[in-house]
Design an enzyme around this catalytic site. Sequence first.
Site, PDB file in Angstrom:
ATOM      1  N   CYS A  97     -14.383   7.340 -64.853  1.00  0.00           N
ATOM      2  CA  CYS A  97     -13.701   8.502 -65.502  1.00  0.00           C
ATOM      3  C   CYS A  97     -14.760   9.167 -66.443  1.00  0.00           C
ATOM      4  CB  CYS A  97     -12.580   7.935 -66.316  1.00  0.00           C
ATOM      5  SG  CYS A  97     -11.720   9.380 -67.028  1.00  0.00           S
ATOM      6  N   HIS A 139      -5.276   9.254 -60.409  1.00  0.00           N
ATOM      7  CA  HIS A 139      -5.945   8.996 -61.646  1.00  0.00           C
ATOM      8  C   HIS A 139      -5.698  10.403 -62.665  1.00  0.00           C
ATOM      9  CE1 HIS A 139      -9.761   7.992 -63.815  1.00  0.00           C
ATOM     10  NE2 HIS A 139      -9.710   9.118 -63.981  1.00  0.00           N
ATOM     11  N   GLU A 140      -5.967  11.563 -61.890  1.00  0.00           N
ATOM     12  CA  GLU A 140      -5.928  12.510 -62.651  1.00  0.00           C
ATOM     13  C   GLU A 140      -4.542  12.783 -63.315  1.00  0.00           C
ATOM     14  OE1 GLU A 140      -8.618  13.812 -63.484  1.00  0.00           O
ATOM     15  OE2 GLU A 140      -9.665  12.823 -61.788  1.00  0.00           O
ATOM     16  N   HIS A 143      -3.806  11.441 -66.315  1.00  0.00           N
ATOM     17  CA  HIS A 143      -4.425  11.799 -67.649  1.00  0.00           C
ATOM     18  C   HIS A 143      -3.209  12.822 -68.333  1.00  0.00           C
ATOM     19  CE1 HIS A 143      -8.582  10.838 -67.868  1.00  0.00           C
ATOM     20  NE2 HIS A 143      -8.830  11.174 -66.696  1.00  0.00           N
TER      21      HIS A 143
HETATM   22 NI    NI Z   1     -10.428  10.410 -65.401  1.00  0.00          NI
END
Ligand code: NI
Length: 174
Positions: A97, A139-140, A143
């Site tokens: 990341c 994953h995004e 966030h």
């Molecule tokens: Ni990330």
Amino acid sequence: MGEPCLLLKAALVEQFNTHELLALIQDLEDTMRHMNGAGIAAPQIGVSLRVIIFGQKETDSSNNPRYPDADAVPYTVLINPVLTPIDSEMEDDWEGCLSVPGMRGIVPRYTRLHYTGFDQHGNKIDRLVSGFHARVVQHECDHLDGILYPMRISHLKDFGYSEVFFPNQDIQDE
Ligand code: NI
């Protein structure tokens, strides 16, 4: 990692096609390219809005050097995303990341996924994806809910320095 903005639940985008939104997307794209990221989310540049970008434009000649074995993911701007796993199957794989530089960890993610959202002009996006594409989106989108991938690692022994786990790869400064 440690920035308060990365731990917030980001706000929905309410207006498309604005100068502010288009400028944000340009900033995200510039940052992602500069850092060779597979994707990036607005909170990573200090903007707590539900905006992510990921993938590579067809004009990009080579695969991402940070993920050389990954299947190509089309360049996508995804706003106000909604993810729905297609079944309960999950798979483990390595992640890094841009907000956790120099580290890698093994993270379980859903293998198959349906996602919807909008591009920067308000056009609807609706896709069924799997594998690396599904992993990047998960994953995004994490966030946007204040979740960083180390929080999802099953065993902390699977978390460490990129140059230790992958000594022969030319891993760039993340
Ligand atoms: Ni990330």
